[in-house]
Design a protein around this motif. Structure first.
Motif, PDB file in Angstrom:
ATOM      1  N   MET A 219       0.709  -1.178  -0.174  1.00  0.00           N
ATOM      2  CA  MET A 219      -0.066   0.297   0.196  1.00  0.00           C
ATOM      3  C   MET A 219       0.881   1.350   0.143  1.00  0.00           C
ATOM      4  N   PRO A 220       0.896   2.365  -1.060  1.00  0.00           N
ATOM      5  CA  PRO A 220       1.530   3.488  -0.928  1.00  0.00           C
ATOM      6  C   PRO A 220       1.489   4.366   0.123  1.00  0.00           C
ATOM      7  N   THR A 221       2.434   4.942   0.712  1.00  0.00           N
ATOM      8  CA  THR A 221       2.997   6.375   1.291  1.00  0.00           C
ATOM      9  C   THR A 221       3.081   7.435   1.261  1.00  0.00           C
ATOM     10  N   PHE A 222       1.922   7.985   1.192  1.00  0.00           N
ATOM     11  CA  PHE A 222       2.229   9.628   0.704  1.00  0.00           C
ATOM     12  C   PHE A 222       2.632  10.794   1.978  1.00  0.00           C
ATOM     13  N   ILE A 223       3.611  11.498   1.551  1.00  0.00           N
ATOM     14  CA  ILE A 223       4.153  12.277   2.429  1.00  0.00           C
ATOM     15  C   ILE A 223       3.848  13.661   1.827  1.00  0.00           C
ATOM     16  N   TYR A 224       3.862  14.395   2.520  1.00  0.00           N
ATOM     17  CA  TYR A 224       3.647  16.058   2.724  1.00  0.00           C
ATOM     18  C   TYR A 224       4.746  16.759   3.326  1.00  0.00           C
ATOM     19  N   PRO A 225       5.626  17.808   2.862  1.00  0.00           N
ATOM     20  CA  PRO A 225       6.622  18.135   3.420  1.00  0.00           C
ATOM     21  C   PRO A 225       5.795  19.148   4.201  1.00  0.00           C
ATOM     22  N   PRO A 226       6.868  19.952   5.192  1.00  0.00           N
ATOM     23  CA  PRO A 226       5.862  21.130   5.766  1.00  0.00           C
ATOM     24  C   PRO A 226       5.532  22.495   5.143  1.00  0.00           C
ATOM     25  N   SER A 227       4.309  22.663   4.684  1.00  0.00           N
ATOM     26  CA  SER A 227       3.870  23.528   3.984  1.00  0.00           C
ATOM     27  C   SER A 227       2.838  24.339   4.659  1.00  0.00           C
ATOM     28  N   ILE A 228       1.569  23.738   5.253  1.00  0.00           N
ATOM     29  CA  ILE A 228       0.122  24.687   6.185  1.00  0.00           C
ATOM     30  C   ILE A 228       0.168  23.814   7.285  1.00  0.00           C
ATOM     31  N   PRO A 229      -0.399  24.457   8.753  1.00  0.00           N
ATOM     32  CA  PRO A 229      -0.382  23.328   9.379  1.00  0.00           C
ATOM     33  C   PRO A 229      -1.567  23.151   9.397  1.00  0.00           C
ATOM     34  N   TRP A 230      -1.614  21.463   9.771  1.00  0.00           N
ATOM     35  CA  TRP A 230      -2.812  20.825   9.879  1.00  0.00           C
ATOM     36  C   TRP A 230      -4.284  21.836   9.966  1.00  0.00           C
ATOM     37  N   ASN A 231      -4.383  22.614  11.409  1.00  0.00           N
ATOM     38  CA  ASN A 231      -5.201  23.338  11.965  1.00  0.00           C
ATOM     39  C   ASN A 231      -5.215  24.564  11.736  1.00  0.00           C
ATOM     40  N   TRP A 232      -4.580  25.023  10.742  1.00  0.00           N
ATOM     41  CA  TRP A 232      -4.868  26.126  10.521  1.00  0.00           C
ATOM     42  C   TRP A 232      -6.055  26.386   9.191  1.00  0.00           C
ATOM     43  N   MET A 233      -6.564  27.203   8.391  1.00  0.00           N
ATOM     44  CA  MET A 233      -7.281  27.183   7.026  1.00  0.00           C
ATOM     45  C   MET A 233      -7.700  25.713   6.729  1.00  0.00           C
ATOM     46  N   PHE A 234      -7.958  25.057   6.243  1.00  0.00           N
ATOM     47  CA  PHE A 234      -8.417  24.032   6.488  1.00  0.00           C
ATOM     48  C   PHE A 234      -8.588  23.828   5.061  1.00  0.00           C
ATOM     49  N   GLN A 235      -7.956  23.831   4.184  1.00  0.00           N
ATOM     50  CA  GLN A 235      -6.983  23.867   2.800  1.00  0.00           C
ATOM     51  C   GLN A 235      -7.505  22.563   1.860  1.00  0.00           C
ATOM     52  N   ARG A 236      -6.947  23.159   0.674  1.00  0.00           N
ATOM     53  CA  ARG A 236      -7.139  21.322  -0.451  1.00  0.00           C
ATOM     54  C   ARG A 236      -6.271  20.173   0.113  1.00  0.00           C
ATOM     55  N   PRO A 237      -5.159  21.030   0.222  1.00  0.00           N
ATOM     56  CA  PRO A 237      -3.675  19.878   0.797  1.00  0.00           C
ATOM     57  C   PRO A 237      -4.695  18.819   1.650  1.00  0.00           C
ATOM     58  N   GLN A 238      -5.489  19.564   2.548  1.00  0.00           N
ATOM     59  CA  GLN A 238      -5.846  18.798   4.102  1.00  0.00           C
ATOM     60  C   GLN A 238      -6.910  17.999   3.489  1.00  0.00           C
ATOM     61  N   GLN A 239      -7.691  18.671   2.945  1.00  0.00           N
ATOM     62  CA  GLN A 239      -9.232  17.620   2.604  1.00  0.00           C
ATOM     63  C   GLN A 239      -8.601  16.565   1.667  1.00  0.00           C
ATOM     64  N   LEU A 240      -7.646  16.803   0.675  1.00  0.00           N
ATOM     65  CA  LEU A 240      -7.546  15.950  -0.791  1.00  0.00           C
ATOM     66  C   LEU A 240      -6.405  14.785   0.486  1.00  0.00           C
ATOM     67  N   LEU A 241      -5.348  14.779   0.896  1.00  0.00           N
ATOM     68  CA  LEU A 241      -4.582  14.041   1.638  1.00  0.00           C
ATOM     69  C   LEU A 241      -6.127  13.178   3.010  1.00  0.00           C
ATOM     70  N   GLY A 242      -6.826  13.836   3.590  1.00  0.00           N
ATOM     71  CA  GLY A 242      -7.644  13.418   4.287  1.00  0.00           C
ATOM     72  C   GLY A 242      -8.616  11.834   3.838  1.00  0.00           C
ATOM     73  N   GLN A 243      -9.166  12.690   2.706  1.00  0.00           N
ATOM     74  CA  GLN A 243      -9.645  11.553   1.938  1.00  0.00           C
ATOM     75  C   GLN A 243      -8.940  10.746   1.545  1.00  0.00           C
ATOM     76  N   ILE A 244      -7.288  11.456   1.076  1.00  0.00           N
ATOM     77  CA  ILE A 244      -6.452   9.456   0.832  1.00  0.00           C
ATOM     78  C   ILE A 244      -6.661   8.765   1.753  1.00  0.00           C
ATOM     79  N   SER A 245      -6.062   8.938   2.806  1.00  0.00           N
ATOM     80  CA  SER A 245      -6.115   8.203   3.794  1.00  0.00           C
ATOM     81  C   SER A 245      -7.497   7.813   4.326  1.00  0.00           C
ATOM     82  N   SER A 246      -8.940   8.408   4.252  1.00  0.00           N
ATOM     83  CA  SER A 246      -9.770   7.334   4.401  1.00  0.00           C
ATOM     84  C   SER A 246      -9.546   6.328   3.776  1.00  0.00           C
ATOM     85  N   SER A 247      -8.749   6.557   2.233  1.00  0.00           N
ATOM     86  CA  SER A 247      -9.292   5.386   1.344  1.00  0.00           C
ATOM     87  C   SER A 247      -8.684   3.849   1.683  1.00  0.00           C
TER      88      SER A 247
END
Length: 335
Positions: free
Chosen positions: A1-29
């Motif tokens: 199973m693949p592992t996705f890594i996202y380098p430090p770019s946006i705080p997770w709990n800042w404005m919830f944007q595209r990276p948090q949404q997409l990576l959250g969905q990817i983890s849910s899959s």
């Protein structure tokens, strides 16, 4: 199973944007996501939000045991120069803004992105039009919405919402690309409405409006936003029309629509084909349209909500994963 890594770019709990949404969905899959959180963490730790989504707070994702293939997900162009630090099997660049105006510093990194990214996703047509002739694997995937999150009714009326007048709301970055001059004129022409602003400062140090019917409520958590949206009578997207906003596909459009809100915006290219939207660029006409929306009955709510539901982040993620699996399999076969 693949592992996705996202380098430090946006705080997770800042404005919830595209990276948090997409990576959250990817983890849910079921894919493992290691999100290198941005911030100061005196005690480095791994904060697990689920069995497959882990925030690396003050610690490198590479120190967390994980399976390959290792997929590096980038949204900050300068991170293209850090690829070798991660030794990835696949590099994804998710292009979310035009490298113009406020983001002009991004442009020098684009040649390296074109050379080193295996797969490029684009959030708007103009960004896609730039990359498509220059790279063999470019896909248009606009922004979206967690439909259920915003369509659900409010828990209770937030205490800091003013009473007594219709509420005209804006949620998003308090930033230079907002047309503050237009808003100032519209607000002055409409003292019978309360104008509410929610969001974090970006490249601004103070809130630019001081009218008596204006309320800046600060940054609210993603969990709280639907409680505010359901009391908005109209949602605003009052952006300047610039080279940067030409490539803006506003997330707030989908979130407003999921909550059933009427939307009044400036005519950005990405909004021209959106059903049931209201577009004006002249301040006086913007003001007239705003009053018209509040005076007339609203028959467009079902269509707006249906549009939002069709553009859920789950649909976006499914499309992206299809391309990612195809590329990952191709790379594995070529080894």
């Amino acid at each position: 199973m693949p592992t996705f890594i996202y380098p430090p770019s946006i705080p997770w709990n800042w404005m919830f944007q595209r990276p948090q949404q997409l990576l959250g969905q990817i983890s849910s899959s079921g894919q493992t996501v290691l999100y290198e959180d941005l911030g100061n963490f005196p005690q480095p730790k791994i904060k697990s939000l689920s069995s497959s989504l882990h925030l690396c707070q003050g610690i490198s994702a590479l120190k967390v045991p994980h399976s390959r293939p290792r997929i590096l997900w980038l949204t900050v162009p300068s991170h293209i120069n850090s690829i070798s630090n991660y030794n990835p099997d696949l590099v994804i660049y998710d292009a979310v803004d035009e490298p113009k105006d406020e983001f002009a510093s991004w442009a020098p990194y684009y040649p390296a992105i074109i050379q080193n990214a295996d797969l490029i996703f684009c959030s708007s047509q103009s960004i896609y039009d730039y990359f498509h002739p220059r790279h063999p694997q470019v896909h248009l995937v606009p922004n979206g919405v967690d439909y259920v999150h915003f369509a659900s009714g409010p828990n209770k009326r937030p205490r800091d919402l003013p009473l007594g007048k219709p509420i005209i709301g804006y949620s998003g970055a308090i930033a230079p690309w907002v047309n503050w001059d237009l808003l100032k004129k519209v607000i002055e022409e409409n003292p019978e409405f309360n104008f509410i602003f929610i969001g974090a400062f970006f490249q601004l140090h103070k809130f630019p409006l001081k009218n008596k019917n204006v309320y800046y409520l600060g940054l609210k958590s993603y969990h709280e936003l639907p409680d505010y949206f359901h009391y908005f009578d109209v949602g605003l997207i009052p952006f300047l029309q610039t080279e940067m906003t030409k490539g803006c596909n506003p997330i707030k459009l989908y979130e407003y629509y999921a909550a059933g809100i009427q939307v009044l915006a400036t005519p950005l290219p990405e909004l021209l084909s959106v059903p049931k939207i209201n577009l004006e660029s002249n301040p006086h006409l913007f003001s007239l349209r705003l009053r018209h929306l509040l005076e007339e009955s609203d028959s467009g709510k079902p269509q707006r909500m249906a549009y939002a539901q069709a553009n859920d982040w789950a649909e976006r993620t499914g499309r992206m994963l299809q391309q990612i699996y195809r590329m990952t399999y191709r790379n594995k076969e070529s080894v």
